[in-house]
Design a protein around this motif. Sequence first.
Motif, PDB file in Angstrom:
ATOM      1  N   ILE A  90     -53.548  25.443  17.323  1.00  0.00           N
ATOM      2  CA  ILE A  90     -52.385  26.251  16.970  1.00  0.00           C
ATOM      3  C   ILE A  90     -51.177  25.320  16.945  1.00  0.00           C
ATOM      4  N   ARG A  91     -50.166  25.696  16.199  1.00  0.00           N
ATOM      5  CA  ARG A  91     -48.964  24.866  16.113  1.00  0.00           C
ATOM      6  C   ARG A  91     -48.010  25.149  17.258  1.00  0.00           C
ATOM      7  N   ALA A  92     -48.013  26.397  17.752  1.00  0.00           N
ATOM      8  CA  ALA A  92     -47.033  26.804  18.763  1.00  0.00           C
ATOM      9  C   ALA A  92     -47.520  26.447  20.167  1.00  0.00           C
ATOM     10  N   LYS A  93     -47.713  25.173  20.420  1.00  0.00           N
ATOM     11  CA  LYS A  93     -48.171  24.714  21.734  1.00  0.00           C
ATOM     12  C   LYS A  93     -47.277  23.565  22.192  1.00  0.00           C
ATOM     13  N   ARG A  94     -47.190  23.423  23.524  1.00  0.00           N
ATOM     14  CA  ARG A  94     -46.397  22.339  24.076  1.00  0.00           C
ATOM     15  C   ARG A  94     -47.050  21.826  25.354  1.00  0.00           C
ATOM     16  N   ARG A  95     -47.151  20.523  25.486  1.00  0.00           N
ATOM     17  CA  ARG A  95     -47.722  19.861  26.676  1.00  0.00           C
ATOM     18  C   ARG A  95     -46.622  19.033  27.310  1.00  0.00           C
ATOM     19  N   VAL A  96     -46.350  19.237  28.604  1.00  0.00           N
ATOM     20  CA  VAL A  96     -45.245  18.545  29.252  1.00  0.00           C
ATOM     21  C   VAL A  96     -45.581  18.357  30.732  1.00  0.00           C
ATOM     22  N   HIS A  97     -45.113  17.244  31.313  1.00  0.00           N
ATOM     23  CA  HIS A  97     -45.264  17.057  32.746  1.00  0.00           C
ATOM     24  C   HIS A  97     -44.296  17.977  33.464  1.00  0.00           C
ATOM     25  N   PHE A  98     -44.721  18.518  34.591  1.00  0.00           N
ATOM     26  CA  PHE A  98     -43.930  19.538  35.269  1.00  0.00           C
ATOM     27  C   PHE A  98     -42.551  19.027  35.688  1.00  0.00           C
ATOM     28  N   HIS A  99     -42.459  17.789  36.177  1.00  0.00           N
ATOM     29  CA  HIS A  99     -41.155  17.250  36.583  1.00  0.00           C
ATOM     30  C   HIS A  99     -40.197  17.195  35.392  1.00  0.00           C
ATOM     31  N   GLU A 100     -40.710  16.746  34.264  1.00  0.00           N
ATOM     32  CA  GLU A 100     -39.887  16.678  33.055  1.00  0.00           C
ATOM     33  C   GLU A 100     -39.420  18.066  32.651  1.00  0.00           C
ATOM     34  N   PHE A 101     -40.316  19.044  32.750  1.00  0.00           N
ATOM     35  CA  PHE A 101     -39.968  20.415  32.399  1.00  0.00           C
ATOM     36  C   PHE A 101     -38.854  20.950  33.294  1.00  0.00           C
ATOM     37  N   MET A 102     -38.955  20.711  34.604  1.00  0.00           N
ATOM     38  CA  MET A 102     -37.944  21.236  35.517  1.00  0.00           C
ATOM     39  C   MET A 102     -36.595  20.549  35.314  1.00  0.00           C
ATOM     40  N   GLN A 103     -36.598  19.287  34.956  1.00  0.00           N
ATOM     41  CA  GLN A 103     -35.331  18.628  34.617  1.00  0.00           C
ATOM     42  C   GLN A 103     -34.691  19.312  33.419  1.00  0.00           C
ATOM     43  N   GLU A 104     -35.516  19.643  32.429  1.00  0.00           N
ATOM     44  CA  GLU A 104     -35.012  20.352  31.251  1.00  0.00           C
ATOM     45  C   GLU A 104     -34.446  21.716  31.638  1.00  0.00           C
ATOM     46  N   VAL A 105     -35.161  22.436  32.504  1.00  0.00           N
ATOM     47  CA  VAL A 105     -34.708  23.762  32.937  1.00  0.00           C
ATOM     48  C   VAL A 105     -33.352  23.674  33.623  1.00  0.00           C
ATOM     49  N   HIS A 106     -33.207  22.732  34.541  1.00  0.00           N
ATOM     50  CA  HIS A 106     -31.937  22.603  35.253  1.00  0.00           C
ATOM     51  C   HIS A 106     -30.791  22.251  34.303  1.00  0.00           C
ATOM     52  N   GLU A 107     -31.061  21.420  33.319  1.00  0.00           N
ATOM     53  CA  GLU A 107     -30.021  21.061  32.350  1.00  0.00           C
ATOM     54  C   GLU A 107     -29.644  22.267  31.502  1.00  0.00           C
ATOM     55  N   ARG A 108     -30.643  23.047  31.075  1.00  0.00           N
ATOM     56  CA  ARG A 108     -30.349  24.250  30.288  1.00  0.00           C
ATOM     57  C   ARG A 108     -29.541  25.261  31.108  1.00  0.00           C
ATOM     58  N   ILE A 109     -29.890  25.419  32.377  1.00  0.00           N
ATOM     59  CA  ILE A 109     -29.149  26.335  33.240  1.00  0.00           C
ATOM     60  C   ILE A 109     -27.709  25.864  33.398  1.00  0.00           C
ATOM     61  N   ARG A 110     -27.534  24.551  33.582  1.00  0.00           N
ATOM     62  CA  ARG A 110     -26.187  23.999  33.723  1.00  0.00           C
ATOM     63  C   ARG A 110     -25.343  24.289  32.485  1.00  0.00           C
ATOM     64  N   LEU A 111     -25.913  24.120  31.306  1.00  0.00           N
ATOM     65  CA  LEU A 111     -25.179  24.371  30.067  1.00  0.00           C
ATOM     66  C   LEU A 111     -24.877  25.857  29.891  1.00  0.00           C
ATOM     67  N   GLU A 112     -25.836  26.712  30.257  1.00  0.00           N
ATOM     68  CA  GLU A 112     -25.604  28.151  30.151  1.00  0.00           C
ATOM     69  C   GLU A 112     -24.466  28.594  31.068  1.00  0.00           C
ATOM     70  N   ARG A 113     -24.446  28.056  32.265  1.00  0.00           N
ATOM     71  CA  ARG A 113     -23.396  28.427  33.202  1.00  0.00           C
ATOM     72  C   ARG A 113     -22.035  27.931  32.739  1.00  0.00           C
ATOM     73  N   ARG A 114     -22.031  26.823  32.054  1.00  0.00           N
ATOM     74  CA  ARG A 114     -20.769  26.297  31.530  1.00  0.00           C
ATOM     75  C   ARG A 114     -20.241  27.192  30.413  1.00  0.00           C
ATOM     76  N   ASN A 115     -21.154  27.763  29.614  1.00  0.00           N
ATOM     77  CA  ASN A 115     -20.751  28.504  28.415  1.00  0.00           C
ATOM     78  C   ASN A 115     -20.558  29.996  28.650  1.00  0.00           C
ATOM     79  N   GLN A 116     -21.138  30.533  29.730  1.00  0.00           N
ATOM     80  CA  GLN A 116     -20.985  31.964  29.965  1.00  0.00           C
ATOM     81  C   GLN A 116     -21.186  32.251  31.448  1.00  0.00           C
TER      82      GLN A 116
END
Length: 378
Positions: A90-116
């Motif tokens: 399938i095309r809609a798949k993603r493989r990522v190391h968990f540490h990398e994923f959580m870094q991404e999550v924290h960055e997205r949360i930081r940006l969301e909190r900045r914007n709203q």
Amino acid sequence: MMKVLSRYDELVAGGELQPDPDQRRAAIRLGQAQSELEAAAQTGKAGLLDRLASRLRPQKPAAITGVYMWGGVGRGKSMLMDLFHDCLDIRAKRRVHFHEFMQEVHERIRLERRNQTGDPIAPVAAAIASGVRCLAFDEMVIGNSADAMIMSRLFRALMVEHAVTIVTTSNRPPGDLYKDGLNREHFLPFIDLIEKELDVVGLNGPTDYRLDRIGDMASWYAPTGEEATAKVREVFFRLTDFAPEDAANVPSAELAIGAKRSIHVPKSLKGVGVFSFKRLCGEARGAPDYLAIARAFHTVILVGIPQMGPDKRNEAARFVTLIDALYEHRVKLFATAEAGPDTLYLAGDGSFEFERTASRLNEMQSDEYMALGHGAEH
């Protein structure tokens, strides 16, 4: 594209893998998830009129139960994850190391909190789920309270609200995640969520295939120099299956220490972390730093351990704390040093107490210690 089970059986028949009943059971379960995800993807390829109708009456896709594979180091979890992701057509798949994923999550949360000012979890989950039907993680481990606080809500949104299928590996069963962690009671709903929404599959056969790969290689190399460096470099590539000729592209990581600090990990892959003594013990660090490392990595490669005297009493004290954390969490240690453990620190404040650390370092080189599972209590 080939099914996971067929590919696994092919590798066993070709002698590339040893027959392992636990691995084959996991391959069967991964094959079921593969078939369901591929069938759902085909169903989603609707005609023009169906696509127009779906825009008017959007429907959430049916949830497909994911898989949580857990077991000791070297039992084949990452190998099976690779097979699953490679075979999943399938095309809609993603493989990522968990540490990398959580870094991404924290960055997205930081940006969301900045914007709203609203709750950032819902938009972050929606952004991660966009275009992803299956999310595959390697080495799920919860090492700090910041991750623990958001996991339950984030993954509930991903799995329940957005019907993302999660496939993950971990060295621990769900009930042992974030064990003894700060404010763990806030993390318990996440454990309940895993056990409800994912099929938990154990891989705990008697053979540690990663230890087989390093054969009779030593874990302590002295004195430091090109030969010692070459040896631990070989250990890293054997344990991670990373191609030595691609050494320049080994991934690094930022390991979170609480909510506001992190440690840079120069090389971080498949639960193996590489650090310098200077970075870990030559700078002001404490037990929280070393505990985070011990929880995050099943194997640590530590390079450049000096022979210490009275002028390095602070470095020696930090080194003692580091080794205590690694030892208590049964982390495999490979090291380059100027001397053997018994002569690393002979004079200075705490040198008498250092004898206990030297004893632990010697024990950590034994076959018995190397065979212990990561993170389990003695």
